[in-house]
Structures are given as C-alpha cells and as structure tokens.
Enzyme design. Sequence first.
Site, short mmCIF file in Angstrom:
data_model
loop_
_atom_site.label_atom_id
_atom_site.label_comp_id
_atom_site.label_asym_id
_atom_site.label_seq_id
_atom_site.Cartn_x
_atom_site.Cartn_y
_atom_site.Cartn_z
N TYR A 143 -14.94 26.38 1.40
CA TYR A 143 -14.77 24.63 1.00
C TYR A 143 -13.76 24.61 0.11
O TYR A 143 -13.22 23.64 0.08
CB TYR A 143 -16.20 24.32 0.66
CG TYR A 143 -16.79 25.09 -0.31
CD1 TYR A 143 -16.49 24.99 -1.77
CD2 TYR A 143 -18.15 25.74 -0.04
CE1 TYR A 143 -17.45 25.84 -2.61
CE2 TYR A 143 -18.74 26.44 -0.86
CZ TYR A 143 -18.47 26.41 -2.33
OH TYR A 143 -19.39 27.03 -3.21
N LYS A 173 -11.83 3.87 1.92
CA LYS A 173 -10.59 3.46 1.06
C LYS A 173 -11.24 2.37 0.57
O LYS A 173 -11.16 0.93 0.79
CB LYS A 173 -9.87 2.81 2.59
CG LYS A 173 -8.37 2.35 2.03
CD LYS A 173 -7.67 1.80 3.17
CE LYS A 173 -6.25 1.24 2.73
NZ LYS A 173 -5.39 0.88 3.82
N GLU A 210 0.88 -1.08 -0.02
CA GLU A 210 -0.03 0.02 0.08
C GLU A 210 0.86 1.25 0.07
O GLU A 210 0.51 2.32 -0.69
CB GLU A 210 -1.05 0.14 1.32
CG GLU A 210 -1.98 -1.18 1.30
CD GLU A 210 -2.92 -0.94 2.53
OE1 GLU A 210 -4.16 -0.69 2.33
OE2 GLU A 210 -2.27 -1.27 3.66
N ILE A 252 -5.98 4.95 8.42
CA ILE A 252 -6.69 6.07 7.89
C ILE A 252 -7.36 6.78 9.09
O ILE A 252 -7.78 7.78 9.06
CB ILE A 252 -7.83 5.73 6.97
CG1 ILE A 252 -8.73 4.66 7.11
CG2 ILE A 252 -7.08 5.21 5.76
CD1 ILE A 252 -9.77 4.09 6.10
N GLU A 253 -7.42 6.07 10.13
CA GLU A 253 -7.95 6.84 11.52
C GLU A 253 -6.96 8.11 11.52
O GLU A 253 -7.34 9.07 12.21
CB GLU A 253 -7.89 5.99 12.65
CG GLU A 253 -8.78 5.05 12.61
CD GLU A 253 -8.49 3.70 11.97
OE1 GLU A 253 -9.06 2.51 12.04
OE2 GLU A 253 -7.50 3.57 11.39
#
Length: 125
Positions: free
Chosen positions: A54, A100, A22, A73-74
Amino acid sequence: MADRIELKGLRCFGYHGVFEEEKRTGQAFIVDATCWADLRPAAESDDLSQTINYAELAEIIYGIVTGPPRDLIEAVAGEIADTAMRAFPQLHAIEITVHKPQAPIPREFADVAVVARRSRKGMRA
C-alpha cells in the site's frame, strides 16, 4: 471470494478541473482505494511481495494526482485504477474514489467524488 486492502483519505494537491482558475491555483483532492486480491499467500508467508504494497499504491496515486492537469477527475480516477492494475498483477479488482471537496459548485455540498472500478475480467489484452 477475494480479500480486501483499503487505503483511505490520501490527501494530494493537484491542478485538475475544467476551469482555468482550477488549473492555475490548484486544490486538494482526497483519494480512497479499495483493492481486491487473494491475500492468503501473504498471510501464510508473511512476505510483502505476496500482497499489495500500500505504500507503493499511495505513491502511484500521489504521482498521478500531483502530475499533469486533467480536465476531469474521471480521467484522474481512471488513470490511477489502470496504472494500479498494471503495477499489481495479483489484483483481482480495484476501486478508486477521487474526492474533490472544493469543487466549484455554487451551493453548499458535502462531497463530490468519482469512482472508477477496474477488474481483470474487464481488462483489454
């Protein structure tokens, strides 16, 4: 009661994950952001400085997702949420969802996502 701004489906390419593959090849991540703030001043003044820009939020998200690799990803979602809370003092709260879609799961799945929520109440001084 707070108003809400939503940014959905921001596509970014990053190198996050616990597996070496990854980190080597990378993959697409999709990020959603929901911001809670009092938008009345912006609505009354029609002034961009009175709201959450934004486009700036998208750049914060993109910079973090495409930045240094993280195992989880946390960690990515938390960094985005914390950075946005610091960048936009008018935010009451923010919720960041990092999807993901190519997670290394050996089964068919629709989505994997982590949601991080931050609020002014929960912020450390």
